[in-house]
Motif scaffolding. Structure first.
Motif, mmCIF file in Angstrom:
data_model
loop_
_atom_site.group_PDB
_atom_site.id
_atom_site.type_symbol
_atom_site.label_atom_id
_atom_site.label_comp_id
_atom_site.label_asym_id
_atom_site.label_seq_id
_atom_site.Cartn_x
_atom_site.Cartn_y
_atom_site.Cartn_z
ATOM 1 N N LYS A 1 -0.765 -11.000 10.658
ATOM 2 C CA LYS A 1 -0.409 -11.283 9.273
ATOM 3 C C LYS A 1 -0.216 -12.795 9.082
ATOM 4 N N ALA B 1 2.712 -8.066 11.554
ATOM 5 C CA ALA B 1 3.602 -9.194 11.278
ATOM 6 C C ALA B 1 3.996 -9.906 12.570
ATOM 7 N N LYS C 1 4.677 1.533 -2.361
ATOM 8 C CA LYS C 1 4.679 0.098 -2.629
ATOM 9 C C LYS C 1 3.757 -0.223 -3.806
ATOM 10 N N HIS D 1 5.441 1.780 3.400
ATOM 11 C CA HIS D 1 6.146 0.542 3.752
ATOM 12 C C HIS D 1 6.069 0.217 5.245
ATOM 13 N N ASP E 1 1.349 -0.542 5.863
ATOM 14 C CA ASP E 1 1.723 -1.923 5.565
ATOM 15 C C ASP E 1 1.972 -2.667 6.875
ATOM 16 N N ASP E 2 1.175 -3.697 7.137
ATOM 17 C CA ASP E 2 1.325 -4.532 8.337
ATOM 18 C C ASP E 2 0.984 -3.787 9.626
ATOM 19 N N HIS F 1 6.042 -2.745 7.869
ATOM 20 C CA HIS F 1 6.507 -4.028 7.351
ATOM 21 C C HIS F 1 7.904 -4.335 7.891
ATOM 22 N N THR G 1 -1.833 -11.299 3.367
ATOM 23 C CA THR G 1 -0.495 -10.865 2.961
ATOM 24 C C THR G 1 -0.680 -9.743 1.939
ATOM 25 N N CYS G 2 0.451 -9.176 1.492
ATOM 26 C CA CYS G 2 0.413 -7.887 0.797
ATOM 27 C C CYS G 2 -0.374 -7.900 -0.510
#
Length: 449
Positions: A299, A272, A126, A183, A39-40, A186, A78-79
């Protein structure tokens, strides 16, 4: 013939027949699929993608044993939009109702198609793909939406990877498909000392990073961060991803599943920002030092730093080992049709934005047949597209000037050449506007973002 010899001969023939049937079933059985999703995580956050300090031996080894792509894209910055493209094979802007709030409606998902093919489906970590995360949603047999790990010292993704490992053990006879959606990295990155201390020897030399990273260093310092400590925090978070990937790969080998298991590692979009424009600096903002390599943005941006991600696929005997694919353009919008082809699923949804790129995974070189589009789920938001070497960004609500980049010469999108190539802007612009005309006039969300 002696009756004992006769019975022995029959037993031997039956045993050979059983072995033959089992071997045939193994040959015909579609491969297991393990999808490890960060994530990210930025394009340049792994050792095998050029980070000067990252320590990612398990992921780097995965790349050596498979193919590493350098022109692989997500469908959203984005997610949820990123995950929407993966699950449905459609660009997320096509959905009038935001999928994080409403789900995918009547659209068919890759997990439902694989379920019909006989796969056992698991999802761990997630979610962010609809309001219902109960078992059975989207054909997924076992869903565990797991947040941060209970034992912080092991890293925040330890628990969800453990749950995925249990699922693989329970379904070793296959075929199985499992989403392992972590995760890290993030916001917030708040890494325990047990992990960050592995990088106590790291001292940031800004010259080790591309010009596109320098503004993040400036922002970190501006809000009172220490570059060395913030970098150690971020690297520790990436390191725990690698530790968990290593656990899964070890298990696959222990169970004897390596040869018939596809393992994919990737990220949902670019890294991010240090501080969000609408929220400013928050606690741990200084630790958000994700690296997009030479690419601009991250991001929330539709520049390459937001849309281009690491992508590694291993499938022994099928996907070439040690290969770096720097020429083919692929996307997660291709995930559904590609996996369906590999799994032998012939009946696909009528509308798909992606294409089957399984031949590219297996080593072929070819031009993709469909453009890539990006647009957030908001009326009048900024659209972008890629066709061949060209990347076009149109201004928001047609106020401002278009941006055109030749990615073969300018992958960092630093030199807008729209004025030099009006015919390209016109041709691509018409294609992009035609796609926008297919999209909903209005969008619905239930939550403020």
């Amino acid at each position: 013939m002696d009756i004992k010899i006769y019975l022995l001969a029959i037993a031997v023939l039956l045993s050979f027949a059983t072995i033959s049937v089992e071997a045939q079933e193994t040959d015909q059985r579609p491969p297991n699929i393990v999808f490890l999703f960060a994530d990210d995580l930025g394009f340049g956050d792994l050792g095998c993608y050029g980070h000067p300090y990252a320590r990612t031996p398990a992921i780097d080894q995965l790349a050596k044993e498979g193919t590493r792509f350098t022109q692989f894209y997500v469908t959203g910055v984005t997610c949820n939009p990123s995950r929407t493209g993966i699950m449905t094979g459609l660009f997320p802007a096509r959905f009038p109702k935001y999928a994080a709030d409403f789900g995918f409606g009547n659209r068919t998902t890759i997990t439902e198609l694989l379920k019909e093919r006989g796969y056992r489906i698991g999802h761990f970590g997630k979610w962010h793909i609809g309001p219902d995360d109960s078992d059975g949603t989207y054909g997924i047999d076992e869903i565990k939406t797991i947040g941060k790990s209970r034992h912080k010292s092991a890293g925040r993704d330890d628990d969800l990877y453990s749950a995925a490992i249990d699922f693989i053990k329970d379904n070793r006879d296959g075929p199985f498909y499992v989403n392992v959606w972590g995760h890290a990295t993030h916001f917030p990155v708040n890494t325990p000392a047990e992990l960050a201390d592995h990088f106590n020897d790291v001292t940031v030399d800004r010259n080790d990073f591309a010009p596109t990273m320098q503004h993040k260093f400036d922002e970190c310092l501006k809000i009172g961060g220490d570059l060395d400590e913030s970098m150690r925090q971020y690297l520790g978070d990436v390191y725990q991803i690698d530790l968990n990937v290593g656990r899964v790969l070890k298990l696959i080998d222990e169970l004897g599943l390596r040869e018939n298991t596809i393992v994919v590692f990737s990220s949902d979009h670019g890294p991010a920002p240090v501080a969000l424009e609408n929220k400013g600096a928050r606690e741990f903002s200084n630790n958000m030092l994700g690296y997009a390599g030479e690419f601009r943005g991250g991001k929330h941006d539709q520049y390459e730093g937001g849309t281009r991600v690491p992508f590694i696929v291993r499938w022994p005997g099928q996907v070439k080992a040690g290969r770096v694919d720097s020429s083919n353009v692929c996307s997660f919008v291709d995930w559904l049709p590609t996996l369906c082809s590999i799994a032998g699923i012939e009946e696909l949804p009528q509308q798909l934005d992606g294409e089957n790129v399984s031949n590219i995974w297996l080593g072929s070189d070819r031009e993709r047949t469909k453009p890539l589009f990006w647009k957030t789920s908001a009326t009048g938001s900024t659209p972008a597209m890629r066709v061949g070497k060209w990347k076009l960004h149109l201004p928001r609500k047609q106020r401002g000037e278009p941006e055109l980049y030749d990615l073969s010469l300018d992958p960092s999108e630093s030199n807008n050449i729209a004025e030099d190539h009006p015919e390209v802007v016109d041709r691509l612009g018409k294609t992009l506007q035609a796609w926008i005309a297919e999209l909903p006039a209005n969008y619905e969300k239930t939550k403020k973002r």
